[in-house]
Design an enzyme around this catalytic site. Structure first.
Site, PDB file in Angstrom:
ATOM      1  CB  SER A  42      42.489  24.290 -26.669  1.00 30.12           C
ATOM      2  OG  SER A  42      43.828  23.955 -26.412  1.00 30.12           O
ATOM      3  CB  SER A  43      46.279  27.993 -24.950  1.00 28.37           C
ATOM      4  OG  SER A  43      46.692  26.796 -24.325  1.00 28.37           O
ATOM      5  CG  ASP A  44      47.939  23.410 -26.723  1.00 29.32           C
ATOM      6  OD1 ASP A  44      49.094  23.850 -26.785  1.00 29.32           O
ATOM      7  OD2 ASP A  44      47.440  22.921 -25.701  1.00 29.32           O
ATOM      8  CG  ASP A  99      50.550  -4.423 -33.497  1.00 22.10           C
ATOM      9  OD1 ASP A  99      50.946  -5.013 -34.515  1.00 22.10           O
ATOM     10  OD2 ASP A  99      50.275  -5.002 -32.430  1.00 22.10           O
ATOM     11  N   GLY A 136      45.237  19.016 -21.367  1.00 20.44           N
ATOM     12  CA  GLY A 136      45.113  18.312 -22.638  1.00 20.44           C
ATOM     13  C   GLY A 136      43.914  18.798 -23.414  1.00 20.44           C
ATOM     14  CG  ASN A 137      44.246  20.594 -26.434  1.00 20.39           C
ATOM     15  OD1 ASN A 137      44.637  20.216 -27.537  1.00 20.39           O
ATOM     16  ND2 ASN A 137      45.029  21.297 -25.618  1.00 20.39           N
ATOM     17  CB  SER A 180      41.278  27.822 -23.067  1.00 24.67           C
ATOM     18  OG  SER A 180      42.442  28.001 -22.286  1.00 24.67           O
ATOM     19  CG  HIS A 237      48.808  19.088 -26.442  1.00 22.29           C
ATOM     20  ND1 HIS A 237      50.089  18.576 -26.520  1.00 22.29           N
ATOM     21  CD2 HIS A 237      48.864  20.065 -25.499  1.00 22.29           C
ATOM     22  CE1 HIS A 237      50.881  19.223 -25.693  1.00 22.29           C
ATOM     23  NE2 HIS A 237      50.152  20.123 -25.042  1.00 22.29           N
TER      24      HIS A 237
END
Length: 231
Positions: free
Chosen positions: A73-75, A119, A27-28, A44, A94
């Site tokens: 990060s790779s994302d 909500d 995640g990031n 990453s 992510h």
């Protein structure tokens, strides 16, 4: 450079394992400084237990590393596309959180079954289409961002009213006004996904909640006439 933002993004990243949204480094979180056009993102593959605020990576919206000793990060290209398309977004998350990712792997949007969902998310949480083989083998992470944008455009959805999406065969992206709010929305999405799964197990014929319930609960917390909480 952007030391306060680095600290905020670092602390937001630490919330992911604390809230059981990630395993290992799955995640990031990023956060953007709109004045400079620069954003900060997790490096990453760096372990959360050893990571520090100084390890955060500063990037520009063209994908250039401005500061930092690690690769981002790779994302990162997915984050960039969201920041470029939606100026209201100040933070992106992510994860592969299991409950929500199960819906993504099933290729299903999460219906709005109750007030907890309403909500935070105005209607269903959409599931983006699968990427084509060409999109996967090309600029995969950038194309993930573009498919998220395509999903919101095609459904005429307000990304600040529905601050998250499922990516088929992949996982979860959420966002907010800053990194902390983006993480908060990721936590809520995981809980909503869990509730939706259990709801369908109890009653396979369940229908989405009425629009009046959706509207009441969403707009009492959001918008100019919101009255939930303290001023």
């Amino acid at each position: 450079m952007l030391e306060e933002l680095k600290k905020a993004v670092f602390e937001a990243n630490l919330e992911l394992p604390k809230r059981h949204l990630v395993t290992y480094t799955w995640g990031n979180v990023s956060g953007i400084d709109r004045a400079s056009g620069l954003f900060v993102i997790k490096p990453s593959g760096v372990d959360y237990e050893t990571m520090t605020a100084d390890d955060m990576v500063v990037m520009d919206l063209d994908g250039n590393r401005v500061e930092g000793k690690y690769k981002p990060s790779s994302d990162t290209p997915t984050h960039i596309e969201l920041y470029k398309r939606y100026p209201e977004i100040g933070g992106v998350v992510h994860t592969h959180s299991p409950e929500a990712t199960a819906w993504a792997q099933a290729g299903r949007s999460i219906p709005l079954y109750g007030t907890t969902h309403a909500d935070y998310f105005f209607g269903e949480i959409p599931c983006a289409r699968s990427l084509t083989e060409e999109e996967i083998n090309g600029e995969y992470e950038k194309n993930t961002g573009l498919v998220i944008i395509e999903t919101f455009d095609s459904k005429d959805m307000n990304p600040m009213y529905t601050p998250g999406v499922l990516c088929t065969n992949h996982g979860v992206f959420t966002w907010g006004k800053d990194a902390a709010e983006a993480v908060h929305n990721a936590v809520v999405m995981e809980e909503v996904a869990k509730m939706a799964t259990r709801t369908e197990l109890i009653n396979p014929n369940v229908k989405p909640a009425p629009d009046c319930i959706r509207d009441k609960h969403f707009f009492r917390k959001h918008g100019e006439n919101a009255y939930y909480g303290q001023n």
